[in-house]
Design an enzyme around this catalytic site. Sequence first.
Site, short mmCIF file in Angstrom:
data_model
loop_
_atom_site.label_atom_id
_atom_site.label_comp_id
_atom_site.label_asym_id
_atom_site.label_seq_id
_atom_site.Cartn_x
_atom_site.Cartn_y
_atom_site.Cartn_z
N HIS A 1 -7.99 -18.63 -0.73
CA HIS A 1 -7.11 -19.65 -0.19
C HIS A 1 -5.78 -19.05 0.21
O HIS A 1 -5.37 -18.00 -0.29
CB HIS A 1 -6.87 -20.77 -1.21
CG HIS A 1 -6.09 -20.34 -2.42
ND1 HIS A 1 -6.63 -19.56 -3.42
CD2 HIS A 1 -4.81 -20.57 -2.79
CE1 HIS A 1 -5.73 -19.34 -4.35
NE2 HIS A 1 -4.60 -19.93 -3.99
N ASP B 1 -1.82 -20.45 0.12
CA ASP B 1 -1.17 -21.48 -0.69
C ASP B 1 -0.80 -22.71 0.15
O ASP B 1 -0.22 -22.59 1.24
CB ASP B 1 0.09 -20.93 -1.36
CG ASP B 1 -0.25 -20.07 -2.57
OD1 ASP B 1 -1.28 -20.33 -3.22
OD2 ASP B 1 0.52 -19.15 -2.88
#
Length: 282
Positions: free
Chosen positions: A98, A100
């Site tokens: 991911h 953030d």
Amino acid sequence: MKYEQLTAAIGAELLNVTLGDAARDEALFAEIKALLLAHRVLFLRDQDISRADHVAFAERFGRLEDHPVAGSHPDHPGLVQIYKSPDQPIDRYENAWHADATWRDAPPMGCVLRCVETPAVGGDTMWANMVLAYEKLPDPVKAQIEGLRARHSIEASFGAKLPVEKRLALKAQFPDAEHPVVRIHPETGEKVLFVNAFATHFTNFHTPERVRYGQDYAPGAAQLLHYLISQAAIPEYQVRWRWRKNSVAIWDNRSTQHYAVMDYAPCHRKMERAGIIGDVPF
């Protein structure tokens, strides 16, 4: 200050420098920022600095943001305490690739993360170069995703474990954000593959150019999104960092993804992160 490149694709370690000095030295900070744009994630050891210096250095990049789930240190707004202990259930939101807070309309431009306490073994973090991930896509895939947009959701990630009322309240506070699948880096002009574990679906895939019949939509879009998200897991795009107390990582959240390896429970792992407010991807 010196630096050593860590892999051919991403990452460099800074030597002979403290972030406390860089927080007060404009020329030194400018040198570090230039290296960040070049290597995408920078690492430092032995940064026995105060929380005030941690915040002051991060604020050289821009204003800091709070986190609606993790919260901030009471005396240092914007400094998020990511503390894990043996008596806590393991949260699984970190061990996915991911960038953030892409569920925000304007995700962070970058982060400064310092290790306060680390397991004796385990708890590494990996980063992936998403500019390179885009560059290496086959040309037909690049053509297929040109102009595509995707939704990113805090409700389907952080909110998934909450009772339905709290989950819906979280979504009301932070509605799903929509971002281009390929964003342009605002400082370098590079194209970045910009879908990750927070992305739930494409919003403009179902068009006559892409879909023959309705049944094409669900598997066609889902499989393409899964394929794109999986690019971060290619080792040739990655660097892996082993933490020690007072180690620091600084990363460009616009051009990287990261993965916190969950291989250390049950034990303590304490990290403090300053996230810098970014711009709306285009």
